[in-house]
Write a protein that holds these residues in place. Sequence first.
Motif, PDB file in Angstrom:
ATOM      1  N   ALA A  40     -58.617  85.031  65.999  1.00 26.86           N
ATOM      2  CA  ALA A  40     -57.419  85.646  66.584  1.00 26.86           C
ATOM      3  C   ALA A  40     -57.694  86.352  67.910  1.00 26.86           C
ATOM      4  CB  ALA A  40     -56.812  86.631  65.586  1.00 26.86           C
ATOM      5  N   THR A  41     -58.908  86.810  68.102  1.00 27.63           N
ATOM      6  CA  THR A  41     -59.226  87.499  69.360  1.00 27.63           C
ATOM      7  C   THR A  41     -60.404  86.781  70.008  1.00 27.63           C
ATOM      8  OG1 THR A  41     -60.910  88.984  68.444  1.00 27.63           O
ATOM      9  CG2 THR A  41     -58.613  89.695  68.243  1.00 27.63           C
ATOM     10  N   PRO A  42     -60.615  86.986  71.290  1.00 29.27           N
ATOM     11  CA  PRO A  42     -61.765  86.331  71.942  1.00 29.27           C
ATOM     12  C   PRO A  42     -63.091  86.681  71.259  1.00 29.27           C
ATOM     13  CG  PRO A  42     -60.255  87.213  73.580  1.00 29.27           C
ATOM     14  CD  PRO A  42     -59.755  87.695  72.257  1.00 29.27           C
ATOM     15  N   LEU A  43     -63.252  87.935  70.852  1.00 31.08           N
ATOM     16  CA  LEU A  43     -64.503  88.325  70.194  1.00 31.08           C
ATOM     17  C   LEU A  43     -64.658  87.618  68.845  1.00 31.08           C
ATOM     18  CD1 LEU A  43     -67.090  90.024  70.007  1.00 31.08           C
ATOM     19  CD2 LEU A  43     -65.700  91.879  69.038  1.00 31.08           C
ATOM     20  N   LEU A  44     -63.561  87.565  68.068  1.00 34.27           N
ATOM     21  CA  LEU A  44     -63.615  86.874  66.774  1.00 34.27           C
ATOM     22  C   LEU A  44     -63.952  85.398  66.963  1.00 34.27           C
ATOM     23  CD1 LEU A  44     -60.637  88.419  64.783  1.00 34.27           C
ATOM     24  CD2 LEU A  44     -62.894  87.990  63.815  1.00 34.27           C
ATOM     25  N   ALA A  45     -63.304  84.771  67.944  1.00 35.44           N
ATOM     26  CA  ALA A  45     -63.560  83.344  68.188  1.00 35.44           C
ATOM     27  C   ALA A  45     -65.028  83.129  68.541  1.00 35.44           C
ATOM     28  CB  ALA A  45     -62.656  82.846  69.311  1.00 35.44           C
ATOM     29  N   ARG A  46     -65.548  83.994  69.370  1.00 33.71           N
ATOM     30  CA  ARG A  46     -66.938  83.895  69.805  1.00 33.71           C
ATOM     31  C   ARG A  46     -67.904  84.120  68.631  1.00 33.71           C
ATOM     32  NH1 ARG A  46     -69.048  84.466  75.105  1.00 33.71           N
ATOM     33  NH2 ARG A  46     -71.243  85.036  74.915  1.00 33.71           N
ATOM     34  N   ARG A  47     -67.611  85.136  67.835  1.00 32.52           N
ATOM     35  CA  ARG A  47     -68.469  85.453  66.705  1.00 32.52           C
ATOM     36  C   ARG A  47     -68.410  84.360  65.639  1.00 32.52           C
ATOM     37  NH1 ARG A  47     -71.623  85.786  63.480  1.00 32.52           N
ATOM     38  NH2 ARG A  47     -72.382  87.532  62.236  1.00 32.52           N
ATOM     39  N   ALA A  94     -68.051  81.272  66.059  1.00 36.22           N
ATOM     40  CA  ALA A  94     -68.847  80.114  66.485  1.00 36.22           C
ATOM     41  C   ALA A  94     -70.302  80.260  66.058  1.00 36.22           C
ATOM     42  CB  ALA A  94     -68.744  79.950  68.001  1.00 36.22           C
ATOM     43  N   HIS A  95     -70.703  81.472  65.719  1.00 36.71           N
ATOM     44  CA  HIS A  95     -72.096  81.713  65.320  1.00 36.71           C
ATOM     45  C   HIS A  95     -72.239  81.920  63.815  1.00 36.71           C
ATOM     46  CE1 HIS A  95     -73.602  81.964  69.450  1.00 36.71           C
ATOM     47  NE2 HIS A  95     -72.408  82.479  69.702  1.00 36.71           N
ATOM     48  N   THR A  96     -71.224  81.530  63.056  1.00 33.77           N
ATOM     49  CA  THR A  96     -71.326  81.638  61.591  1.00 33.77           C
ATOM     50  C   THR A  96     -71.586  80.251  61.011  1.00 33.77           C
ATOM     51  OG1 THR A  96     -68.934  81.361  61.351  1.00 33.77           O
ATOM     52  CG2 THR A  96     -69.766  83.620  61.430  1.00 33.77           C
ATOM     53  N   ARG A  97     -72.263  80.226  59.884  1.00 30.24           N
ATOM     54  CA  ARG A  97     -72.566  78.937  59.246  1.00 30.24           C
ATOM     55  C   ARG A  97     -71.912  78.810  57.884  1.00 30.24           C
ATOM     56  NH1 ARG A  97     -78.672  80.134  59.775  1.00 30.24           N
ATOM     57  NH2 ARG A  97     -77.583  82.038  59.217  1.00 30.24           N
ATOM     58  N   THR A  98     -71.785  79.904  57.169  1.00 35.58           N
ATOM     59  CA  THR A  98     -71.295  79.808  55.786  1.00 35.58           C
ATOM     60  C   THR A  98     -69.930  80.478  55.652  1.00 35.58           C
ATOM     61  OG1 THR A  98     -72.258  81.927  55.152  1.00 35.58           O
ATOM     62  CG2 THR A  98     -73.675  79.974  54.940  1.00 35.58           C
ATOM     63  N   LEU A  99     -69.257  80.152  54.567  1.00 40.58           N
ATOM     64  CA  LEU A  99     -67.976  80.795  54.270  1.00 40.58           C
ATOM     65  C   LEU A  99     -68.170  82.311  54.132  1.00 40.58           C
ATOM     66  CD1 LEU A  99     -64.968  80.672  53.427  1.00 40.58           C
ATOM     67  CD2 LEU A  99     -65.759  80.364  51.061  1.00 40.58           C
ATOM     68  N   ALA A 100     -69.234  82.717  53.462  1.00 40.15           N
ATOM     69  CA  ALA A 100     -69.480  84.154  53.258  1.00 40.15           C
ATOM     70  C   ALA A 100     -69.631  84.867  54.602  1.00 40.15           C
ATOM     71  CB  ALA A 100     -70.723  84.354  52.407  1.00 40.15           C
ATOM     72  N   GLU A 101     -70.310  84.241  55.537  1.00 35.56           N
ATOM     73  CA  GLU A 101     -70.468  84.860  56.863  1.00 35.56           C
ATOM     74  C   GLU A 101     -69.115  84.979  57.567  1.00 35.56           C
ATOM     75  OE1 GLU A 101     -74.982  83.194  57.851  1.00 35.56           O
ATOM     76  OE2 GLU A 101     -73.295  82.587  59.108  1.00 35.56           O
ATOM     77  N   ARG A 102     -68.325  83.935  57.465  1.00 36.34           N
ATOM     78  CA  ARG A 102     -67.002  83.971  58.119  1.00 36.34           C
ATOM     79  C   ARG A 102     -66.131  85.068  57.505  1.00 36.34           C
ATOM     80  NH1 ARG A 102     -64.651  78.741  56.828  1.00 36.34           N
ATOM     81  NH2 ARG A 102     -62.912  79.339  58.132  1.00 36.34           N
ATOM     82  N   LEU A 103     -66.150  85.158  56.186  1.00 37.43           N
ATOM     83  CA  LEU A 103     -65.329  86.181  55.526  1.00 37.43           C
ATOM     84  C   LEU A 103     -65.787  87.585  55.924  1.00 37.43           C
ATOM     85  CD1 LEU A 103     -65.046  84.729  51.907  1.00 37.43           C
ATOM     86  CD2 LEU A 103     -63.231  84.846  53.632  1.00 37.43           C
ATOM     87  N   PHE A 104     -67.089  87.745  56.027  1.00 36.15           N
ATOM     88  CA  PHE A 104     -67.593  89.077  56.363  1.00 36.15           C
ATOM     89  C   PHE A 104     -67.199  89.474  57.781  1.00 36.15           C
ATOM     90  CE2 PHE A 104     -70.908  92.282  57.351  1.00 36.15           C
ATOM     91  CZ  PHE A 104     -70.525  93.207  56.402  1.00 36.15           C
ATOM     92  N   VAL A 105     -67.227  88.514  58.693  1.00 34.16           N
ATOM     93  CA  VAL A 105     -66.790  88.806  60.064  1.00 34.16           C
ATOM     94  C   VAL A 105     -65.293  89.145  60.085  1.00 34.16           C
ATOM     95  CG1 VAL A 105     -66.448  87.829  62.364  1.00 34.16           C
ATOM     96  CG2 VAL A 105     -68.628  87.480  61.170  1.00 34.16           C
ATOM     97  N   ILE A 106     -64.507  88.399  59.306  1.00 34.02           N
ATOM     98  CA  ILE A 106     -63.051  88.680  59.274  1.00 34.02           C
ATOM     99  C   ILE A 106     -62.792  90.104  58.791  1.00 34.02           C
ATOM    100  CG2 ILE A 106     -60.880  88.091  58.113  1.00 34.02           C
ATOM    101  CD1 ILE A 106     -61.874  85.138  58.163  1.00 34.02           C
ATOM    102  N   MET A 107     -63.496  90.521  57.735  1.00 36.24           N
ATOM    103  CA  MET A 107     -63.214  91.871  57.215  1.00 36.24           C
ATOM    104  C   MET A 107     -63.820  92.960  58.098  1.00 36.24           C
ATOM    105  SD  MET A 107     -65.563  92.145  53.761  1.00 36.24           S
ATOM    106  CE  MET A 107     -66.491  93.695  53.720  1.00 36.24           C
ATOM    107  N   THR A 108     -64.833  92.628  58.875  1.00 34.41           N
ATOM    108  CA  THR A 108     -65.451  93.641  59.727  1.00 34.41           C
ATOM    109  C   THR A 108     -64.702  93.801  61.049  1.00 34.41           C
ATOM    110  OG1 THR A 108     -67.583  93.130  58.734  1.00 34.41           O
ATOM    111  CG2 THR A 108     -67.627  94.371  60.782  1.00 34.41           C
ATOM    112  N   LEU A 109     -64.316  92.686  61.647  1.00 35.72           N
ATOM    113  CA  LEU A 109     -63.666  92.740  62.971  1.00 35.72           C
ATOM    114  C   LEU A 109     -62.153  92.578  62.888  1.00 35.72           C
ATOM    115  CD1 LEU A 109     -66.069  90.514  65.134  1.00 35.72           C
ATOM    116  CD2 LEU A 109     -66.099  92.996  64.843  1.00 35.72           C
TER     117      LEU A 109
END
Length: 438
Positions: free
Chosen positions: A393-400, A402-417
Motif C-alpha cells: 500500500a505504501t512505497p516502503l511496504l512495496a519495497r520491503r 520485495a525482500h520477503t520470501r515466506t508468508l510469515a515474513e509478509r504477514l509480519f511486515v504487514i502487522m509491523t508497518l
Amino acid sequence: MKYAPQRLHAIRGELLHFVADPADQGATSTEHLPDGVLLIENGHITECGPADALLSRLPAHIPVTDYRGKLIMPGFVDTHIHYAQTDIIGSYGEQLLAWLEKYTFPTERRFADPAHAAEVAGFFCDELLKNGTTTAMAFATVHPTSVDALFEAAQQRHMRMIAGKVLMDRNCPDFLADTAETGYADSKALIEKWHERDRLLYAVTPRFAPTSSREQMTLAGRLFAEHPGVYLQSHVAENRGEVAWVTELYPEARSYLDVYDRYHQLGVRSVYAHCIWLDDADRQRMADTGATMSFCPTSNLFLGSGLFDLDRAHQLGVRVGIGTDVGGGTSFSMLQALNEAYKVLQLNGQQLSAERAFYLATLGGARSLYLDDRIGNFKLGKEADFVVIDPAATPLLARRMAHTRTLAERLFVIMTLGDDRCIAATHLLGERAYVAQS
Ligand SMILES: [Zn+2]
C-alpha cells in the motif's frame, strides 16, 4: 428488517484464514490459498477453494470480484473499545485514574446529547470499517441514548456490534452517575430493545469495580444471569494505582478479579480488558469460568499500565482476544495493535509469531467472544465478513515486500508497518462496506 443479500457471488484473491490456534497446532492451523475463491450466498460462505478448480464449474453469470494481488482475510475482531472516546485519542500525559478524570469523563458527558452521540457513532463505525474491523465489543457511556446511537449506526452498516450502557454510580462526576436501580432498569430495557436484533448483541457494562456500589455490582451480576446469551464487559487489573484502590474499596475480596467473582460477573461471554496485574489463581479462575481477557497493547503502553502475560494466559487455558481500547489505545488499526502486542511480549521475554497474531485478530477474537460459530474464518456457513489487504500500500511496504520470501515474513511486515492505508476494502455479509479511495 433482516438484512440478507440474496445474490450468489464470488470473491477471488489470495486467501488466508485460521482453523486453529497456531500456538497449539502449528502449520496445520493455517489455510492459505495463493489464488483462491470464496463463494458467497445470502451473506454467508458456501465454498472456499482454489480458483482454478472452483471457477471452472461456476456458471458464467455469477459475478466474480477480482482482488488478485491483494490478501483476503476474515474481518478483524476488536474485543475492547470505547466509541465515546474517539475524540480523545492521543491525549497527553496521564495514567489511568487521572486520564479518566481529565479526559474521559468530560468527553463522555457530551453523549447526553443524542445528536452528538449519533455523529460520533457514525464516524466510529466508519473508522472501524476503514481499518478492516468487522466485529467490535464497545463501551458506550452511562446514557442509554448513547447505546441507541451506536447500535443504530452499526445496524445501518450491517456490522456485528456488541455494546452496552456504562453502569457507574459512585466515584465519578454527578453528571455521569446513574443509580443501581436506574442502571438496572435502563440496561434491561436496552437488552429487550437490541440484544440479538440483526447482528447486534448486548453487554452488561459496569465500567470497573471502583465506580459501582455494591448494590450496583449485585444488580449487574443479576442482569448477566437473567438474560442468557447476553455479554458482560468491564476492566480489571490495568494499573497498579487502580489495583490498590480496589483493595481499599473491597477489603473483603481476595483480589481485584475476585470482586467480580463475588458479584457473579465471571463466566462465558464475560470479557475483561487488560488483565495485567493478576496472579495465577485469578487466571485459573478466568479459565475455569470461561471468562475472556482482552489484551490491549497500544493502550497498556500509552497509559504506562504494564505488560500483558500472553504465555501464562495460554498455558492456563484462558480465552484471549485483542482490543484497541481507543481512546486509551492509540490506533483503531488492529494491525497496529498486533505491532504493539509483539513489542509488549518482547519486553516480557515472549514471542508472538505473525500467524499467531493474525489468528488472535480473527478466529481467536471470535472464539474469545464465543462467536466462532458465526465469524472468524472462511468455513462453510460463516458470515462473509472479510478484509482485503494491500501488502504494497505504501512505497516502503512495496519495497520491503520485495525482500520477503515466506508468508510469515509478509504477514509480519504487514502487522509491523501496516495500518488503515493497507485496507483496500472491507466486506460485511459479502457486500462491500468500505473501499479505499485510489
Ligand atoms: Zn477500556
